[in-house]
Design a protein around this motif. Structure first.
Motif, short mmCIF file in Angstrom:
data_model
loop_
_atom_site.label_atom_id
_atom_site.label_comp_id
_atom_site.label_asym_id
_atom_site.label_seq_id
_atom_site.Cartn_x
_atom_site.Cartn_y
_atom_site.Cartn_z
N MET A 1 102.75 -25.71 73.09
CA MET A 1 101.86 -26.65 73.77
C MET A 1 100.47 -26.01 73.91
SD MET A 1 103.70 -29.31 74.37
CE MET A 1 102.67 -30.23 75.50
N ALA A 2 99.46 -26.84 73.79
CA ALA A 2 98.08 -26.38 73.95
C ALA A 2 97.47 -27.08 75.16
CB ALA A 2 97.25 -26.70 72.71
N ARG A 3 96.74 -26.33 75.96
CA ARG A 3 96.09 -26.88 77.15
C ARG A 3 94.60 -26.57 77.09
NH1 ARG A 3 95.83 -30.06 81.74
NH2 ARG A 3 97.99 -29.62 82.31
N PRO A 4 93.75 -27.58 76.86
CA PRO A 4 92.31 -27.34 76.91
C PRO A 4 91.90 -26.86 78.30
CG PRO A 4 92.82 -29.46 75.91
CD PRO A 4 94.09 -28.96 76.51
N LEU A 5 90.89 -25.99 78.35
CA LEU A 5 90.45 -25.44 79.63
C LEU A 5 89.51 -26.42 80.32
CD1 LEU A 5 89.91 -21.61 79.16
CD2 LEU A 5 91.51 -22.79 80.65
N ALA A 6 90.13 -27.43 80.91
CA ALA A 6 89.41 -28.40 81.73
C ALA A 6 90.41 -28.95 82.72
CB ALA A 6 88.83 -29.54 80.87
N SER A 7 90.00 -29.11 83.97
CA SER A 7 90.95 -29.46 85.02
C SER A 7 91.53 -30.85 84.84
CB SER A 7 90.27 -29.36 86.38
OG SER A 7 89.11 -30.17 86.42
N ASN A 8 90.85 -31.74 84.10
CA ASN A 8 91.37 -33.09 83.89
C ASN A 8 91.88 -33.28 82.46
OD1 ASN A 8 88.94 -32.92 82.60
ND2 ASN A 8 88.14 -34.87 83.32
N SER A 9 92.20 -32.19 81.78
CA SER A 9 92.64 -32.28 80.39
C SER A 9 94.12 -32.63 80.30
CB SER A 9 92.40 -30.94 79.68
OG SER A 9 93.17 -29.93 80.30
N THR A 10 94.53 -33.07 79.13
CA THR A 10 95.92 -33.40 78.87
C THR A 10 96.48 -32.44 77.84
OG1 THR A 10 95.46 -35.74 79.29
CG2 THR A 10 97.50 -35.21 78.14
N PRO A 11 97.60 -31.78 78.09
CA PRO A 11 98.20 -30.88 77.10
C PRO A 11 98.78 -31.66 75.93
CG PRO A 11 99.67 -31.16 78.96
CD PRO A 11 98.40 -31.87 79.33
N PHE A 12 98.89 -31.02 74.79
CA PHE A 12 99.46 -31.69 73.63
C PHE A 12 100.29 -30.69 72.82
CE2 PHE A 12 95.23 -30.21 72.63
CZ PHE A 12 95.37 -29.56 71.42
N CYS A 13 101.22 -31.21 72.08
CA CYS A 13 102.13 -30.37 71.30
C CYS A 13 101.47 -29.95 69.99
CB CYS A 13 103.43 -31.13 71.02
SG CYS A 13 104.65 -30.17 70.10
N VAL A 14 101.38 -28.66 69.78
CA VAL A 14 100.79 -28.13 68.55
C VAL A 14 101.87 -27.94 67.48
CG1 VAL A 14 99.57 -26.16 67.54
CG2 VAL A 14 98.96 -26.97 69.81
N ALA A 15 103.01 -27.41 67.87
CA ALA A 15 104.08 -27.15 66.91
C ALA A 15 105.40 -27.08 67.64
CB ALA A 15 103.82 -25.83 66.16
N LEU A 16 106.48 -27.39 66.93
CA LEU A 16 107.82 -27.22 67.48
C LEU A 16 108.74 -26.76 66.36
CD1 LEU A 16 109.81 -29.85 66.60
CD2 LEU A 16 108.24 -31.01 68.14
N PHE A 17 109.74 -26.00 66.74
CA PHE A 17 110.66 -25.46 65.74
C PHE A 17 111.98 -25.12 66.40
CE2 PHE A 17 107.83 -22.19 67.36
CZ PHE A 17 108.71 -21.22 67.82
#
Length: 465
Positions: A1-17
């Motif tokens: 998971m990736a989390r942009p450095l902003a307090s109102n950001s939304t995390p998103f899935c970069v890769a799964l395995f």
């Protein structure tokens, strides 16, 4: 998971395995190297990596943090001060829960000096002899039926509990341990604290734990494995304390003070992603029943849900998810101006003196006549990076049975909604909001059912409603 450095950001899935769990810390280091290389191609900087105490990832973090170019500027700081180095952080919620598990483990004792013991018995005494209305605890907290419940850990170390424990004889060490749990973890989770307050809290208790650890190690009859917090928890504390300083210096030197958001440096996004994926399983399913291919399909839906909740938050209210995702949009309540190095040094000196006072109170050390040396982190350059000590980092807490859904989500350190425990109540509240606009109604007998009502009549096999 990736989390942009902003307090109102939304995390998103970069890769799964998928994995058979037969990988080592070498594979983790290779994975991080590849991720950083690919991100650089897209002009993206990965600031930090986070994990939840898994032994293989924890060992990789220790290697990256403590095994190269240790600082010679500060004797209390064992990592490199290179601002380009990746920051390694362990999930603070997992750390708090693991400390709680060790505290409540009945077979081990934790002496704090010759005359004091950290004991769950003090909590049992408090529950038995003091009204629940004063401390909000019940005997169920001692059974550890849900070992990875964050809210119970939070309630256990609440300031109210510590105040009430003062009336229990011989509970001084227990109060100190619970204060350590609360203040160390709140340094990452409490948005009302500024950077200086976070540093002071973290290093006061880190120095105290280092002194306590040295006393246990030097005292005959005691061992670090049975009479101290687990090496997993201690290593997490060291990593997070060093990470806090690295965050401050990195964002200060880059003049991006607003990016100093310790709350976002966690593995909770992974927990939340898998929790949503499990929620998409059949209603009667009691286990994870999807393959990697099915998980890939669920990923699109999971990302869609996260994006929808975030984008529609200003226009729609989701009662069941309001508390759970409140922390996504939290803004720091204080100034984000980060301290300079000379200010950090003053904070550390004060934290050391506070730690020494705590240690002297329990006769862990004798009060020094001159300026005390900084207690040294044992994870520095002398660390033996070999396969033989892999298990040292994998002693996950005292019989704790973890699951993919092991840690609960949270709003902040002061308020928490246990999503699993209250799912049924949350659904009822949603329906009541739709029907009545209030949350006070609990009797469904008089609810009218029509084509526009959110209620339906359900009949069993015999035709009874």
């Amino acid at each position: 998971m990736a989390r942009p450095l902003a307090s109102n950001s939304t995390p998103f899935c970069v890769a799964l395995f998928g994995t058979d769990n037969r990988f080592s810390h070498h594979d983790v280091l290779s994975r991080w190297e590849w991720m950083n290389k690919e991100a650089t191609k897209e002009n993206i900087e990965i600031v930090a990596h986070s994990s939840d105490g898994d032994g293989k990832l924890l060992k990789a973090m220790v290697i990256k943090t403590f095994s190269s170019n240790p600082s010679r500027k500060w004797p209390w700081f064992q990592a490199s001060l290179d601002v380009s180095a990746k920051i390694m952080v362990q999930d603070t919620i997992h750390l708090l829960v693991k400390l709680k598990c060790k505290f409540l483990h009945a077979s081990d004792i934790m002496p704090m000096g010759k005359h004091h013991i950290v004991s769950r018995g003090h909590i049992a005494d408090l529950i038995e002899n003091t009204s629940k209305g004063k401390h909000k605890l019940t005997t169920s907290i001692l059974t550890q039926k849900d070992k990875m419940n964050f809210r119970s850990a939070q309630n256990l170390c609440d300031t109210i509990v510590c105040e009430e424990l003062a009336c229990v004889a011989g509970s001084e060490a227990t109060i100190t341990f619970l204060n350590m749990m609360r203040e160390f973890c709140s340094a990452f989770l409490d948005v009302t604290l500024n950077a200086s307050q976070r540093i002071s809290r973290v290093f006061k208790w880190l120095f105290f734990v280092r002194l306590w650890r040295k006393w246990i190690d030097d005292t005959d009859g005691y061992s670090l494995s049975h009479n101290f917090i687990t090496s997993n928890s201690y290593t997490c504390m060291e990593l997070n304390a060093h990470a806090l300083i690295l965050m401050v210096r990195k964002f200060r030197d880059a003049e991006e003070h607003n990016l100093f958001l310790p709350l976002l440096f966690s593995s909770q996004d992974c927990e939340d992603f898998f929790r949503k994926s499990r929620a998409m399983s059949p209603t009667q399913s009691t286990m994870v029943t999807f393959s990697i291919l099915e998980l890939q399909h669920k990923t699109r839906r999971t990302d869609f849900l996260s994006q929808s909740f975030s984008k529609l938050a200003n226009d729609f209210e989701f009662p069941r998810l309001k508390k759970m995702y409140q922390h996504r949009n939290q803004q720091p309540h204080v100034s984000t101006v980060l301290p300079e190095d000379y200010e950090i040094e003053k904070l550390i000196e004060k934290a050391l003196q506070d730690a020494i006072e705590e240690a002297v109170a329990f006769q862990i050390i004798v009060k020094p006549k001159s300026k005390s040396k900084f207690p040294v982190c044992p994870l520095g350059s002398d660390l033996s990076v070999t396969e033989e000590n892999e298990e040292h980092f994998n002693d996950f807490d005292v019989d704790a049975e973890t699951t993919e859904d092991s840690s609960e989500d949270y709003s902040d350190f002061n308020t928490f909604q246990d999503s699993d425990e209250n799912t049924v109540n949350d659904v009822e509240e949603d329906l009541l909001v739709c029907c009545t606009g209030s949350l006070g109604l609990k009797n469904f007998d008089n609810v009218s059912i029509s084509s526009s009502s959110p209620f339906v009549t359900v009949k069993d096999g015999n035709g009874s409603a």
